[in-house]
Write an enzyme that holds these catalytic residues in place. Structure first.
Site, mmCIF file in Angstrom:
data_model
loop_
_atom_site.group_PDB
_atom_site.id
_atom_site.type_symbol
_atom_site.label_atom_id
_atom_site.label_comp_id
_atom_site.label_asym_id
_atom_site.label_seq_id
_atom_site.Cartn_x
_atom_site.Cartn_y
_atom_site.Cartn_z
ATOM 1 N N ARG A 133 14.810 -5.612 -1.564
ATOM 2 C CA ARG A 133 13.693 -5.884 -0.651
ATOM 3 C C ARG A 133 14.220 -5.897 0.784
ATOM 4 N NH1 ARG A 133 9.820 -7.859 -4.426
ATOM 5 N NH2 ARG A 133 8.216 -6.928 -3.164
ATOM 6 N N TYR A 171 13.374 -14.032 -3.392
ATOM 7 C CA TYR A 171 12.604 -14.437 -4.569
ATOM 8 C C TYR A 171 12.717 -15.946 -4.770
ATOM 9 C CZ TYR A 171 12.206 -9.551 -5.964
ATOM 10 O OH TYR A 171 11.897 -8.222 -6.012
ATOM 11 N N ASP A 230 9.081 0.800 -1.651
ATOM 12 C CA ASP A 230 8.935 -0.405 -2.454
ATOM 13 C C ASP A 230 7.626 -0.401 -3.257
ATOM 14 O OD1 ASP A 230 8.815 -2.939 -3.454
ATOM 15 O OD2 ASP A 230 9.124 -3.956 -1.553
ATOM 16 N N GLN A 234 11.695 -0.574 2.399
ATOM 17 C CA GLN A 234 10.270 -0.938 2.351
ATOM 18 C C GLN A 234 9.361 0.246 2.039
ATOM 19 O OE1 GLN A 234 9.221 -2.949 5.976
ATOM 20 N NE2 GLN A 234 9.436 -4.950 5.036
ATOM 21 N N SER A 272 5.847 -3.818 -3.837
ATOM 22 C CA SER A 272 4.981 -4.279 -2.740
ATOM 23 C C SER A 272 3.680 -3.499 -2.676
ATOM 24 C CB SER A 272 5.698 -4.141 -1.390
ATOM 25 O OG SER A 272 6.718 -5.082 -1.295
HETATM 26 P P1 NAD Z 1 7.045 -12.298 -6.699
HETATM 27 O O1 NAD Z 1 6.022 -11.356 -7.225
HETATM 28 O O2 NAD Z 1 8.386 -12.350 -7.320
HETATM 29 O O3 NAD Z 1 6.453 -13.796 -6.755
HETATM 30 C C1 NAD Z 1 5.194 -14.101 -6.177
HETATM 31 C C2 NAD Z 1 5.274 -15.433 -5.477
HETATM 32 O O4 NAD Z 1 5.325 -16.486 -6.431
HETATM 33 C C3 NAD Z 1 6.499 -15.627 -4.587
HETATM 34 O O5 NAD Z 1 6.091 -15.860 -3.266
HETATM 35 C C4 NAD Z 1 7.199 -16.831 -5.203
HETATM 36 O O6 NAD Z 1 7.832 -17.655 -4.228
HETATM 37 C C5 NAD Z 1 6.039 -17.548 -5.848
HETATM 38 N N1 NAD Z 1 6.375 -18.557 -6.873
HETATM 39 C C6 NAD Z 1 7.329 -18.545 -7.833
HETATM 40 N N2 NAD Z 1 7.293 -19.676 -8.564
HETATM 41 C C7 NAD Z 1 6.253 -20.417 -8.081
HETATM 42 C C8 NAD Z 1 5.676 -21.648 -8.430
HETATM 43 N N3 NAD Z 1 6.165 -22.421 -9.410
HETATM 44 N N4 NAD Z 1 4.618 -22.085 -7.693
HETATM 45 C C9 NAD Z 1 4.116 -21.357 -6.672
HETATM 46 N N5 NAD Z 1 4.607 -20.171 -6.304
HETATM 47 C C10 NAD Z 1 5.672 -19.701 -6.997
HETATM 48 O O7 NAD Z 1 7.206 -12.111 -5.116
HETATM 49 P P2 NAD Z 1 7.045 -10.784 -4.242
HETATM 50 O O8 NAD Z 1 5.675 -10.643 -3.796
HETATM 51 O O9 NAD Z 1 7.678 -9.663 -4.970
HETATM 52 O O10 NAD Z 1 7.939 -11.182 -2.999
HETATM 53 C C11 NAD Z 1 9.266 -11.643 -3.185
HETATM 54 C C12 NAD Z 1 9.965 -11.791 -1.862
HETATM 55 O O11 NAD Z 1 10.310 -10.540 -1.312
HETATM 56 C C13 NAD Z 1 9.148 -12.478 -0.794
HETATM 57 O O12 NAD Z 1 10.038 -13.272 -0.046
HETATM 58 C C14 NAD Z 1 8.655 -11.345 0.046
HETATM 59 O O13 NAD Z 1 8.327 -11.734 1.350
HETATM 60 C C15 NAD Z 1 9.886 -10.475 0.019
HETATM 61 N N6 NAD Z 1 9.607 -9.082 0.333
HETATM 62 C C16 NAD Z 1 10.394 -8.469 1.256
HETATM 63 C C17 NAD Z 1 10.183 -7.147 1.542
HETATM 64 C C18 NAD Z 1 11.038 -6.451 2.533
HETATM 65 O O14 NAD Z 1 11.557 -7.046 3.444
HETATM 66 N N7 NAD Z 1 11.230 -5.194 2.347
HETATM 67 C C19 NAD Z 1 9.211 -6.419 0.876
HETATM 68 C C20 NAD Z 1 8.436 -7.086 -0.066
HETATM 69 C C21 NAD Z 1 8.654 -8.420 -0.344
#
Ligand code: NAD
Length: 378
Positions: free
Chosen positions: A122, A228, A130, A127, A133
């Protein structure tokens, strides 16, 4: 170098891996592109649309697989198709690697260079490729639309001669990519939105979308180097449930998106919490396919629990298949372009590159991914 796109065989899948716009891009890079006939049918693309931008169309799937240097597809390959591919063929798709150890063994044995799109790092540079996303973003949008459809109330506040209608209350649990889009969509429709995540860093993002962040003191939670969430202890999970119970009870709609990388989703809404909600309210469990955040939710079903509609529909991006395919295909096109040698007109599998280090699961008859080895061998 021949890039082949194969039709999806997974029941009910409506998305397609490659759309004509991406074929155009790949052909301009100097690739030979061949697709399986009727590849784009579920998204209303005809074979001729692909031919117009330079793809060949072939009805013979076996021939296509045997002759490919790169295979693009959506979901994991069926086991029996792996041995059809040439040694060294680069296979790019979702692979669900932690639940598919046998499949990975087969890809390894057949010396396929298998890229798992779920494992792309990530990072800023990745991006544009991805798929997690791009698809989660659409999933978040669809989750709100499904809830709207189930609810016998409207989302926005309305002031009318017949009186004032209060806005619906929506509570989003998990504020990653899907959760953020769910907040934005619910806000656009005029709902009053609250949200919670175990990663406190998202509070600012929640506020910037005009929603309220529900604060629950869980002690040390944190996140991994890839952003994550870390798994909570059972005591922390209990605290979380207590802290969220009020927000759930007051909500007309709860949308859960909580996921843990490489692990089953945490169970965070139980029957007791559902019983506190108003009859007729709706819950959308976006994690239903990875174990479920909600007690009693069922894949591809809407169940009534304590008078609440619990929506467990899978493959939410597949409900907006044209947009989802455009985005997925564009992600794949960007991945290929990133590693394309424009002079040699070929894909270079740079084993020292951080993106390849993250996403390449098998290569040259070995398991290549260090993350996979460390998680699966635990
Ligand atoms: P994900 O699908 O793995 O999880 C969804 C959300 O569930 C996350 O925000 C996580 O913190 C939350 N979660 C887990 N356990 C929980 C609980 N018990 N109660 C409440 N919430 C809970 O997450 P994602 O959408 O794939 O994103 C993962 C990370 O990657 C994030 O920090 C996101 O900002 C980051 N990201 C970065 C980029 C980039 O920079 N290229 C792109 C996409 C996502």
């Amino acid at each position: 170098m021949k890039i082949v796109a194969i039709k999806e065989t997974h029941k009910g899948e409506t998305r397609v891996p490659l759309v004509p716009q991406t074929v155009d891009k790949l052909v301009k890079l100097g690739a030979e592109v061949e697709i399986e006939s009727t590849l784009g049918a579920t998204c209303l693309y005809e074979d001729g649309d692909y031919e117009k931008v330079g793809a060949k169309v072939n009805k013979n799937r076996v021939d296509l697989l045997k002759s490919a240097d790169i295979v693009l597809r959506l979901r994991k390959p069926p086991m029996e198709e792996i041995e059809l591919m040439k040694k060294g063929c680069i296979h790019i798709s979702y692979l669900d690697p932690f639940n598919e150890t046998e499949l990975l063994d087969k890809l390894k044995t057949c010396a396929i260079s298998a890229v798992s799109l779920e494992m792309l790092p990530r990072t800023t540079i990745a991006q544009k490729m991805d798929v997690l996303s791009s698809q989660a973003n659409l999933g978040g949008y669809v989750a709100v639309v499904l809830a709207v459809d189930q609810l016998d109330k409207i989302f926005p506040m309305m002031t009318t001669p017949a009186g004032t209608i209060k806005p619906a209350r929506v509570f989003i649990i998990g504020v990653g990519v899907a959760g953020l889009q769910a907040i934005a969509t619910a806000r656009r429709l005029g709902a009053r939105v609250e949200a919670f995540d175990t990663r406190p860093v998202v509070e600012e993002q929640v506020k910037s979308l005009g929603a309220k962040f529900v604060k629950i003191d869980l002690g040390e939670t944190g996140q991994t180097k890839d952003g994550y969430a870390k798994q909570l202890t059972s005591e922390q999970l209990e605290k979380q449930k207590e802290g969220m119970a009020k927000a759930c009870a007051m909500a007309d709609v709860v949308i859960t998106t909580a996921q843990l990388f490489g692990r089953p989703a945490p169970r965070i809404v139980d029957r007791g919490m559902i019983a506190q909600m108003q009859p007729g309210s709706a819950i959308v469990d976006m994690a239903v396919e990875t174990g479920g955040n909600v007690e009693g939710s069922e894949v591809d079903t809407i169940v009534e629990i304590e008078g609440v509609h619990v929506i467990g529909m899978g493959n939410l991006p597949g409900r907006v298949a044209i947009t989802a395919s455009q985005m997925y295909s564009s992600n794949l096109g960007n991945f290929v372009e990133h590693f394309w040698d424009k002079e040699e007109k070929k894909f270079t599998l740079d084993l020292e590159d951080e993106i390849i280090k993250g996403a390449l699961m098998t290569h040259d008859g070995e398991i290549f991914s260090e993350t996979y080895k460390s998680i699966v061998n635990k």
